[in-house]
Design a protein around this motif. Sequence first.
Motif, PDB file in Angstrom:
ATOM      1  N   THR A 104     -10.826 115.194 137.141  1.00 38.33           N
ATOM      2  CA  THR A 104     -10.256 113.872 136.874  1.00 38.33           C
ATOM      3  C   THR A 104     -10.478 113.525 135.411  1.00 38.33           C
ATOM      4  O   THR A 104     -11.605 113.648 134.905  1.00 38.33           O
ATOM      5  N   ALA A 105      -9.433 113.100 134.736  1.00 34.21           N
ATOM      6  CA  ALA A 105      -9.536 112.716 133.335  1.00 34.21           C
ATOM      7  C   ALA A 105     -10.630 111.669 133.157  1.00 34.21           C
ATOM      8  O   ALA A 105     -10.753 110.739 133.955  1.00 34.21           O
ATOM      9  N   GLY A 106     -11.447 111.828 132.122  1.00 35.25           N
ATOM     10  CA  GLY A 106     -12.502 110.870 131.816  1.00 35.25           C
ATOM     11  C   GLY A 106     -13.802 111.091 132.559  1.00 35.25           C
ATOM     12  O   GLY A 106     -14.805 110.447 132.252  1.00 35.25           O
ATOM     13  N   THR A 107     -13.826 111.978 133.541  1.00 34.88           N
ATOM     14  CA  THR A 107     -15.051 112.283 134.278  1.00 34.88           C
ATOM     15  C   THR A 107     -15.769 113.429 133.573  1.00 34.88           C
ATOM     16  O   THR A 107     -15.146 114.416 133.205  1.00 34.88           O
TER      17      THR A 107
ATOM     18  N   VAL B 295     -13.251 127.476 129.756  1.00 39.38           N
ATOM     19  CA  VAL B 295     -12.865 126.277 130.495  1.00 39.38           C
ATOM     20  C   VAL B 295     -11.422 125.984 130.123  1.00 39.38           C
ATOM     21  O   VAL B 295     -11.103 125.799 128.942  1.00 39.38           O
ATOM     22  N   GLN B 296     -10.530 125.965 131.135  1.00 40.84           N
ATOM     23  CA  GLN B 296      -9.130 125.689 130.825  1.00 40.84           C
ATOM     24  C   GLN B 296      -8.460 124.930 131.954  1.00 40.84           C
ATOM     25  O   GLN B 296      -8.713 125.186 133.126  1.00 40.84           O
TER      26      GLN B 296
ATOM     27  N   ALA C  85     -12.696 118.646 124.827  1.00 39.24           N
ATOM     28  CA  ALA C  85     -11.900 118.033 125.902  1.00 39.24           C
ATOM     29  C   ALA C  85     -10.699 118.901 126.259  1.00 39.24           C
ATOM     30  O   ALA C  85     -10.263 118.922 127.411  1.00 39.24           O
ATOM     31  N   ALA C  86     -10.175 119.640 125.294  1.00 35.13           N
ATOM     32  CA  ALA C  86      -9.032 120.527 125.538  1.00 35.13           C
ATOM     33  C   ALA C  86      -9.459 121.815 126.228  1.00 35.13           C
ATOM     34  O   ALA C  86      -8.616 122.593 126.663  1.00 35.13           O
ATOM     35  N   GLY C  87     -10.765 122.045 126.348  1.00 29.24           N
ATOM     36  CA  GLY C  87     -11.261 123.282 126.927  1.00 29.24           C
ATOM     37  C   GLY C  87     -11.383 124.344 125.865  1.00 29.24           C
ATOM     38  O   GLY C  87     -11.411 124.057 124.674  1.00 29.24           O
ATOM     39  N   GLY C  88     -11.492 125.571 126.295  1.00 28.61           N
ATOM     40  CA  GLY C  88     -11.633 126.678 125.366  1.00 28.61           C
ATOM     41  C   GLY C  88     -12.746 127.599 125.806  1.00 28.61           C
ATOM     42  O   GLY C  88     -13.259 127.497 126.917  1.00 28.61           O
ATOM     43  N   THR C  89     -13.129 128.488 124.914  1.00 26.00           N
ATOM     44  CA  THR C  89     -14.196 129.427 125.199  1.00 26.00           C
ATOM     45  C   THR C  89     -15.374 129.129 124.291  1.00 26.00           C
ATOM     46  O   THR C  89     -15.201 128.959 123.082  1.00 26.00           O
ATOM     47  N   VAL C  90     -16.538 129.053 124.900  1.00 26.17           N
ATOM     48  CA  VAL C  90     -17.778 128.839 124.158  1.00 26.17           C
ATOM     49  C   VAL C  90     -18.727 129.978 124.511  1.00 26.17           C
ATOM     50  O   VAL C  90     -18.563 130.641 125.536  1.00 26.17           O
ATOM     51  N   THR C  91     -19.695 130.218 123.660  1.00 32.67           N
ATOM     52  CA  THR C  91     -20.643 131.295 123.900  1.00 32.67           C
ATOM     53  C   THR C  91     -22.064 130.769 123.851  1.00 32.67           C
ATOM     54  O   THR C  91     -22.320 129.677 123.339  1.00 32.67           O
TER      55      THR C  91
ATOM     56  N   PRO D 107     -12.603 116.269 130.556  1.00 27.92           N
ATOM     57  CA  PRO D 107     -11.176 116.512 130.298  1.00 27.92           C
ATOM     58  C   PRO D 107     -10.420 115.204 130.062  1.00 27.92           C
ATOM     59  O   PRO D 107     -10.804 114.156 130.585  1.00 27.92           O
ATOM     60  N   THR D 108      -9.352 115.298 129.295  1.00 27.94           N
ATOM     61  CA  THR D 108      -8.500 114.127 129.054  1.00 27.94           C
ATOM     62  C   THR D 108      -7.320 114.087 130.016  1.00 27.94           C
ATOM     63  O   THR D 108      -6.557 113.127 130.004  1.00 27.94           O
ATOM     64  N   GLN D 109      -7.156 115.137 130.825  1.00 26.59           N
ATOM     65  CA  GLN D 109      -6.087 115.191 131.818  1.00 26.59           C
ATOM     66  C   GLN D 109      -6.675 115.528 133.178  1.00 26.59           C
ATOM     67  O   GLN D 109      -7.643 116.281 133.270  1.00 26.59           O
ATOM     68  N   SER D 110      -6.079 114.984 134.220  1.00 27.60           N
ATOM     69  CA  SER D 110      -6.463 115.327 135.592  1.00 27.60           C
ATOM     70  C   SER D 110      -5.684 116.551 136.040  1.00 27.60           C
ATOM     71  O   SER D 110      -4.615 116.841 135.518  1.00 27.60           O
ATOM     72  N   GLY D 111      -6.210 117.260 137.007  1.00 29.40           N
ATOM     73  CA  GLY D 111      -5.525 118.434 137.546  1.00 29.40           C
ATOM     74  C   GLY D 111      -6.528 119.451 138.027  1.00 29.40           C
ATOM     75  O   GLY D 111      -7.600 119.112 138.513  1.00 29.40           O
ATOM     76  N   SER D 112      -6.201 120.713 137.857  1.00 27.07           N
ATOM     77  CA  SER D 112      -7.092 121.808 138.220  1.00 27.07           C
ATOM     78  C   SER D 112      -7.580 122.480 136.949  1.00 27.07           C
ATOM     79  O   SER D 112      -6.861 122.557 135.954  1.00 27.07           O
ATOM     80  N   ALA D 113      -8.803 122.970 137.008  1.00 29.54           N
ATOM     81  CA  ALA D 113      -9.367 123.691 135.874  1.00 29.54           C
ATOM     82  C   ALA D 113      -9.970 124.992 136.365  1.00 29.54           C
ATOM     83  O   ALA D 113     -10.564 125.046 137.444  1.00 29.54           O
ATOM     84  N   GLN D 114      -9.808 126.043 135.566  1.00 30.19           N
ATOM     85  CA  GLN D 114     -10.474 127.310 135.847  1.00 30.19           C
ATOM     86  C   GLN D 114     -11.628 127.426 134.869  1.00 30.19           C
ATOM     87  O   GLN D 114     -11.462 127.288 133.658  1.00 30.19           O
ATOM     88  N   ILE D 115     -12.811 127.667 135.430  1.00 34.91           N
ATOM     89  CA  ILE D 115     -14.028 127.822 134.639  1.00 34.91           C
ATOM     90  C   ILE D 115     -14.597 129.180 135.010  1.00 34.91           C
ATOM     91  O   ILE D 115     -14.790 129.480 136.187  1.00 34.91           O
ATOM     92  N   GLU D 116     -14.840 130.027 133.991  1.00 29.76           N
ATOM     93  CA  GLU D 116     -15.274 131.385 134.301  1.00 29.76           C
ATOM     94  C   GLU D 116     -16.182 131.944 133.221  1.00 29.76           C
ATOM     95  O   GLU D 116     -16.184 131.464 132.087  1.00 29.76           O
ATOM     96  N   THR D 117     -16.938 132.980 133.608  1.00 28.19           N
ATOM     97  CA  THR D 117     -17.873 133.626 132.695  1.00 28.19           C
ATOM     98  C   THR D 117     -17.430 135.040 132.319  1.00 28.19           C
ATOM     99  O   THR D 117     -18.245 135.859 131.899  1.00 28.19           O
ATOM    100  N   THR D 118     -16.142 135.334 132.446  1.00 28.26           N
ATOM    101  CA  THR D 118     -15.614 136.636 132.069  1.00 28.26           C
ATOM    102  C   THR D 118     -15.966 136.913 130.607  1.00 28.26           C
ATOM    103  O   THR D 118     -15.780 136.052 129.758  1.00 28.26           O
TER     104      THR D 118
END
Length: 168
Positions: free
Chosen positions: A95-98, A118-119, A7-13, A43-54
Amino acid sequence: NATTVSAAGGTVTGTNVNATREGGEPIFAGDAGERSVWWKWTPTQSGSAQIETTGSNFDTILGVFKGSAVNALTLVGDNDDAGDVTTSSVIVSVTAGTTYRIAVDGFGGATGNISLSVQLVPSTPPANDNFANAAAIPGGGGSATGLNVNATSETGEPAHAGIPATHS
């Protein structure tokens, strides 16, 4: 069988080697793809998220969706080739919870190792939003990375490449 992102995001492989496309899967980023893999993120918070495959080692395409059935997903954002690189990046409103479904595939059926980041993006302007607070690039040159999400323009700021400044 989507892998869960914290839920906090992070990097996964992962990898899309030997992956397949399933029936009813949506086309995204302008390419039908052939070897998709999926993650889900709530996510547990609403806002903007950057999702990337760098960091992925092949030409990726990226799709972000809402919905719970593969044949009834709603596209939130997609990308093929972020800027001048072959990895992909999107900034989407969340949106949080979605629960968001994130698909990574290879352009034209390409395969390889995936690094998916995902952040959540801060809701305040970046520290170097204003000219007086410009970030220093050390030494005799180099490169820097950052986001201009929530950045502003300053009164009297000149146009950039002939385009009025809005998020510098």
